[in-house]
Structure formats: structure tokens, C-alpha cells
Design a protein around this motif. Sequence first.
Motif, PDB file in Angstrom:
ATOM      1  N   GLN A 121      33.648  44.241  34.309  1.00  0.00           N
ATOM      2  CA  GLN A 121      34.266  43.835  33.058  1.00  0.00           C
ATOM      3  C   GLN A 121      35.385  42.862  33.355  1.00  0.00           C
ATOM      4  N   SER A 122      35.446  41.827  32.580  1.00  0.00           N
ATOM      5  CA  SER A 122      36.422  40.775  32.828  1.00  0.00           C
ATOM      6  C   SER A 122      37.743  41.096  32.148  1.00  0.00           C
ATOM      7  N   PRO A 123      38.811  40.476  32.618  1.00  0.00           N
ATOM      8  CA  PRO A 123      40.036  40.487  31.819  1.00  0.00           C
ATOM      9  C   PRO A 123      39.851  39.547  30.632  1.00  0.00           C
ATOM     10  N   THR A 268      29.401  37.267  41.114  1.00  0.00           N
ATOM     11  CA  THR A 268      30.800  36.929  41.370  1.00  0.00           C
ATOM     12  C   THR A 268      30.973  35.460  41.693  1.00  0.00           C
ATOM     13  N   ALA A 269      29.942  34.830  42.290  1.00  0.00           N
ATOM     14  CA  ALA A 269      30.039  33.420  42.633  1.00  0.00           C
ATOM     15  C   ALA A 269      30.026  32.538  41.399  1.00  0.00           C
ATOM     16  N   ASN A 270      29.471  33.044  40.285  1.00  0.00           N
ATOM     17  CA  ASN A 270      29.318  32.226  39.089  1.00  0.00           C
ATOM     18  C   ASN A 270      30.225  32.632  37.934  1.00  0.00           C
ATOM     19  N   VAL A 271      31.094  33.605  38.164  1.00  0.00           N
ATOM     20  CA  VAL A 271      31.902  34.129  37.069  1.00  0.00           C
ATOM     21  C   VAL A 271      32.731  33.043  36.391  1.00  0.00           C
ATOM     22  N   LYS A 272      33.403  32.214  37.182  1.00  0.00           N
ATOM     23  CA  LYS A 272      34.305  31.233  36.597  1.00  0.00           C
ATOM     24  C   LYS A 272      33.617  29.922  36.235  1.00  0.00           C
ATOM     25  N   ARG A 273      32.351  29.835  36.559  1.00  0.00           N
ATOM     26  CA  ARG A 273      31.594  28.645  36.196  1.00  0.00           C
ATOM     27  C   ARG A 273      31.423  28.556  34.681  1.00  0.00           C
ATOM     28  N   GLY A 274      31.370  29.681  34.003  1.00  0.00           N
ATOM     29  CA  GLY A 274      31.100  29.705  32.571  1.00  0.00           C
ATOM     30  C   GLY A 274      32.106  28.959  31.747  1.00  0.00           C
ATOM     31  N   HIS A 352      46.359  34.186  42.496  1.00  0.00           N
ATOM     32  CA  HIS A 352      44.914  33.984  42.378  1.00  0.00           C
ATOM     33  C   HIS A 352      44.163  35.185  42.939  1.00  0.00           C
ATOM     34  N   LEU A 353      43.284  35.737  42.134  1.00  0.00           N
ATOM     35  CA  LEU A 353      42.439  36.843  42.552  1.00  0.00           C
ATOM     36  C   LEU A 353      40.985  36.474  42.328  1.00  0.00           C
ATOM     37  N   THR A 354      40.117  36.950  43.195  1.00  0.00           N
ATOM     38  CA  THR A 354      38.696  36.753  42.972  1.00  0.00           C
ATOM     39  C   THR A 354      38.262  37.659  41.820  1.00  0.00           C
ATOM     40  N   PRO A 355      37.086  37.403  41.247  1.00  0.00           N
ATOM     41  CA  PRO A 355      36.619  38.276  40.163  1.00  0.00           C
ATOM     42  C   PRO A 355      36.567  39.743  40.566  1.00  0.00           C
ATOM     43  N   VAL A 356      36.122  40.035  41.782  1.00  0.00           N
ATOM     44  CA  VAL A 356      36.049  41.424  42.222  1.00  0.00           C
ATOM     45  C   VAL A 356      37.447  42.022  42.318  1.00  0.00           C
ATOM     46  N   GLN A 357      38.390  41.255  42.821  1.00  0.00           N
ATOM     47  CA  GLN A 357      39.765  41.743  42.931  1.00  0.00           C
ATOM     48  C   GLN A 357      40.386  41.971  41.562  1.00  0.00           C
ATOM     49  N   GLU A 358      40.126  41.061  40.631  1.00  0.00           N
ATOM     50  CA  GLU A 358      40.583  41.263  39.255  1.00  0.00           C
ATOM     51  C   GLU A 358      40.041  42.569  38.703  1.00  0.00           C
TER      52      GLU A 358
END
Length: 810
Positions: A121-123, A268-274, A352-358
Motif C-alpha cells: 500500500q502506498s502513502p 517496486t521497480a515501476n512504482v514511481k513510473r506511474g 528518500h526511501l524506496t517503495p519497499v522502505q516506505e
Amino acid sequence: MGGAMPGVGPGQGRGQAGFSAVPGPGALPPGRSRSRPAGPSQAGLAPGRARQDAPDWAAAVGPRPRRCAPGQASAGGPGGLSSVLPPGLRPRRLGGRGLRAHSCLGGFCWRSCKNMVQKYQSPVRIYKYPFELVMAAYEKRFPTCPQIPVFLGSEVLRESRSADGAVHVVERSCRLRVEAPRLLRKIAGVEHVVFVQRNVLNWRERTLLIEAHNETFASRVVVNESCSYTVHPENEEWTCFEQSASLDIRSFFGFESALEKIAMKQYTANVKRGKEVIEHYLNELISQGTSHIPRWTPAPVREEDARSQAGPRDPGSLEADGPGSVPVPATETVLTEGDKLDADYIERYLGHLTPVQESCLIQLRHWLQETHKGKIPKDEHILRFLRARDFHLDKAREMLCQSLSWRKQHQVDLLLQTWRPPALLEEFYAGGWHYQDIDGRPLYILRLGHMDTKGLMKAVGEEVLLKHVLSVNEEGQKRCEGNTKQFGRPISSWTCLVDLEGLNMRHLWRPGVKALLRTIEVVEDNYPETLGRLLIVRAPRVFPVLWTLISPFINENTRQKFLIYSGSNYQGPGGLVDYLDKEVIPDFLGGECVCNVPEGGLVPKSLYLTEEEQEHTDQLRQWRETYQSASVLRGAPHEVVVEILEGESVITWDFDILRGDVVFSLYHSKQMPKPGPQEPGARAGGKLTDKGWVLGVDYSRVEAPLVCREGESIQGSHVTRWPGIYLLQWQIHSPPGNVACSLPGVEDVLTALHSPGPKCKLLYYYEVLASEDFRGSMSSLESCTSGFSQLSATTSSSSGQSRSSPLVSR
């Protein structure tokens, strides 16, 4: 699929098959309470409503149609599935704008359960554009999207609108290309997978809720995704996005683990691509002259149209619940907006955190909100525990819970308000804060070589010293928060500069070393990842021995932050100037800045605690358990035999002379003083009774005789050159010129035991540091990028004679 694109998450782009990429955050409006611009949050976490969106695990999933069971596509946290979540951890209504929060996993989090369920789940992520314009950009992603090459196409299965046009429901079937190893695709027998996406766009409430699930191989792999676009609660011209998803791999031809890794990696590699995809279409709209879209307004409804709408309606449409209504599961309860944690706040105050770290941060934070009533740790404090355990959620949670219990038991939260160090400590404890380093970290200076650790312990006690160290760590966290605000960037750790000029064997006093090890353990357990860098300067030759004693108790991640300099090589390029501004380098290290850190010095014995006071603190008992007592008679010295199996081992000793004067010597022999098999190690009370042994032939002296007076404390060490037998000897001091240099015979011992005469008493402790450990500590020191190689060259004993470092404390 849902929000962003059929088969790809709302507002998400896909470079490869996998879960939908989550759009990144925008900046929060000034004064936004949810993000608390003034400092890190302490509120619990609850992600916003997430409807199923583009299942981006798609590329790794195989085919077989199957619809989700009732409740599996409901909004919620990772997966948002009521059937997967235990009672009390199911979706709950956020209230106000159709947002929903999942109280179990309030953030982006992968978590592997027994049945291999992965959850995410994303922030909250924010677009600085109105909802209507974001929706126009979102629609441009259909039916195909060049930015998402894995998306092969979609087909509308079903579509309906409410009578007033406020609610638009679309259900699509989407095909995604499988991007997985060829062997896995061949075994699965598929080149693409099918997902079903259901979008509910409510213009009146200004929400888009998206649910998606896989139909391909649904009996083996279950993918559910939920996304939501909603209006920012405090700025109606901004749009919030949230997303949750779950992957349940039930069976996949024995490749469950491989499939799980592929899905997680791609997702996780594509999370921020959106976010980039949505912003691409937003920019395209603006460049075409569309920068504003009017809000929806209800159109007048004619009477006959109203009557025609009163008949039976499709139960699968939102129209059945009336325009603008959204079904709310009975398990949902109202959460406050302050419970949410947004991506912009994370970037601004935590870094800065990776999606998994977030995801791990948000889940652990929310778990604390659910289980620890009242105040919970600040976000940066929680993050430190996650980093200390490499973001392994269960391990970090266990470590943090133990620390919270410790803090409560010792009332550490009140330490800065209640603790005032004794005047003696303020005068003789040679440590204090001194500006900041070149990266903005608070700088703490400790002149350890000038500090009388033994005197401090005997004057104030171990517990007082420990409490003072804890107050320093508490103050360090407070200063990090202040520097974060001052410099406008996340600062979560501090730098420590340790000056070892004056360090000697006195600092190897065993109770002091034990107290140091205990302090290290407490700090490592309760203040992880607070040390950003440790600069050690002017390290003397005795330092490797101390390092060998303490380094096994220091976490590997912490040891990697050590930079050690011997002599004067901390000056010039590669030295302190690389880490401190010239303006803050202390004057005693050649800088121009006046440093107000106390200089330390020997604590007068008149300030020591009395024996009664030490008994009260249980200090004497602890010290007595460390030492052995011995009596020395004239002609009957006390001797300890130590067998060394390998050269370059280190013999250390620490003894106090309670009565009389003695001479301490260290001898080496290639043979045992007594015949017969002996166990490796050390034995006390051994006697070299062979009077026929000749000094320089049968045995040799490796330490010059040291005269020790009554009341003195002696610490020393010897790096052995050869294996064999070493003898630590204490004998009564004879007048000048008559110091005994030979070993006593049997007659001398018997005469001393039956004759009255002077008697000396002492307490002693010795320890052997194995050659392997000593060499290992030297290697670790040399790996600390510094000039320590010079020091190690003078300390190692690969050639030349053995060295020792005795010291007398008077």
C-alpha cells in the motif's frame, strides 16, 4: 489496470510487466497539518481509500479465468481483502471524501505470509492539479498507452451511468504481455494475462475508485489491486492518489518463490513510473490549451425521466445505491486525516526511501498506532529501527518493542526534563556538543584520552555515567530535529569526534571496560542508526588492544562508519577538513575554533564514593567478581602461568596493590614449569620451582621488572612474539640493588610459608586476546579508511621483539 490504465495501476506507468506504478507525491500546501511541516509525525498511519487498480503483477501471472470472491475486491490496504484480513484489521471508512484507509497496512508494504501473500500500500501521493484535469489525463491512457508497452489492449465489458450523470461505472477486460523468464512462460503456457478492472467515477464527490483482479490462472495466483483518486482534503485544486494491492501465490508449478521475486522486483521497480505517465498527459493537455476543466454540475431531470429511472436497476451498478453513493463495508470505521502519512512528508523530513522502505515504515507506524495507545515514537525514530534491521519488518518491530518497554521502565522519555548531571561530572566528563559537521549533522566531541574513566566510576558510579550517556543520545535526537528544520533537509544522525590523545593502559581498567561494553549494548539496542560518522583522531599504540576488546560488541553497520587517524594524519586533505568546516575544527586539534568541551583530567581520590556508598550501589561486589585476590610473601611470589599456542596473541593485565610494595615481571619459557600434560589456557598459582633454570637459557624476561607501590593501580598488555609458556609474577619488593631477578626455589617457598615476615596483598585480572581476534581487529582498523596503517605497523609483531604497554595509576 484500474486507475492508470487497463492492466496498469491508476496514474501508473509500466515499463515492464508487474504491478502498476504509483504516481509520486506533490508538495503539500503550507500549514498542512497532516504532514506537520514543523517536524516528524507522531500520529498513527492510515492510507487513504484505495480501489483496485491496475494489477501490475500481471506480467508474472498465468491464465485461467476466475472472479474474486465477494469482498476480495473491496477497498482497503494491501489487497484490501476482507477474506484475507483478520477482524479489526479490515478496511475502515476515512470519511469526508470517499477516502478509505486500511488499518492493517497503512502504507506501502510487502509482507510475506504463510500462504505467500504479498501486500502493498502506498502513502498518499499528490498531483498539484484539479481532480477534473487529472481525470482527463487519466482517460487519455485508454484504450492503449505508448508509455506502457506491456499493455496490449482492453475491451469494455460493461458500462453504466446514473440518471444525473454524476456516477460513471466502467468494467474492462485488459490484456498484459507477460515479462518473465522464457522457461516460466513456457511452463505456464501463456504470453499474456487477462485482468478485469472496474472503475467508479463520481463527479459529484470528485472521486475515482478502481478495483482490479486477475482472471488468468486465478486458481493458482490471486492478484487484487485497489486505487483511488480523491480531492486533497486541504486544497481543492490538488488531487490525492492512493493504491493498495495483494499477491497470493497458492501454487505455480513449483516456481512459487521465483514468481514472488519476479513480481516484487517488477512492481517496486515501476512504482514511481506511474506519476510520470499521468504528468506526461497533464503536460500534453496543457500544451494543447486545456488547463482548466469546469466542475460537474447536475443537469435538470424531467419528470418522465425520473419515473423511468424508478424501475428495476442493475444490482451491479452504483446506480442501485443512488447517485453519488458508495457502498461502505460494515467493518469500516472513521479514521482521522491526521492518521495519514504522505509521500511528500516522507521525502521532506525523512529522506528518500524506496517503495519497499516506505511500505515498511508505514506498516510499522500503523501497527504501533493500533497496539500502543497514546504517544508513539516519531517517524524518524521508527525509521532508525527499520534501517538497523535492513527493513526486515518483524525483526525491526521486535527490536522497537523491546526498546519501548525499556524506555517506559526507565522513564527515558522524561530524561531531558529530569536529569541534571552532578557538578563533578560536568567538570571531569570530557565531552560536549560543538556545532555541526559539513553535512549538517550535530557534532559531539569526546576527549576520551583526557578522561579518567576509572576515577569517574569510583566517584559517581556506573549507573550515573550510563544515565549521562543516555541523556547525550536523547539530546542528539533533539538536535537532529532542530537541524532538519534549520537546513531544510532530513538529518537523522550525528557525528562523534573522539580524541584519543592521552589514551593509555589505565583506560583498560576492567570494570571500566565492562561498563563501556554495557553502555555500547544499551545504545546499540535503543539508539540504532543514530551515529552517522565516528572520527577517531590521535589514536595511540594501545588503541588496538582496546579495539580488540570492544569491537565484537559493535554492530557491523556501525563499525563501517568509523574513520581512525593516528599521529597527525588527521590534518590536511583526507583528514578532518573532509568532514568538518575549517571554522569548527577545535583549537586543540589545530583549528581556530575555541572548544568549550571540558578537558577532563584525573578525579581526586577525595571525591571517590566511600565503600559504604559503593556497597549500596552494588559496585564493590561487581568489581570483586571481576578480580582474583592474592597474597605475596617474602620468598614466595604469586605467579600465574599462561600458555600461548600462537604468536601475536595479547596478554593483558590489570591489578591493584592493596598492601605493601611488589615487583611485577613477565617471563617466557618454551617448557612447562612442571612436567606432565597441561591444558591450553591460563592457570593461577603455578610455580617455577626449578632453581636450576638459567635466565637467558631456560627462560627469558620479556618485561623489565616494574616496581608497584601500595595503593597503585596497574594496567598493561604484551603482544607475544612466540608461543610457549608465559609467567606473570608478583614478588615482594626488596631494597634498591637487591631486587630479585631469579626464580625462587622450593627451599625459598617453604621458608617463606613458615616464617613471619612482610606480606603484600593484591587484586588482579588477566586476559588473553587470541591471535586471530587481535589480527582481525587490526584488519578492521585498517579497513577504516584512514591513516591507521601507520599505527598498525608500529603495533603488529610480525617481526622484531614483543612490545608491552604498562601503566601505573597513582
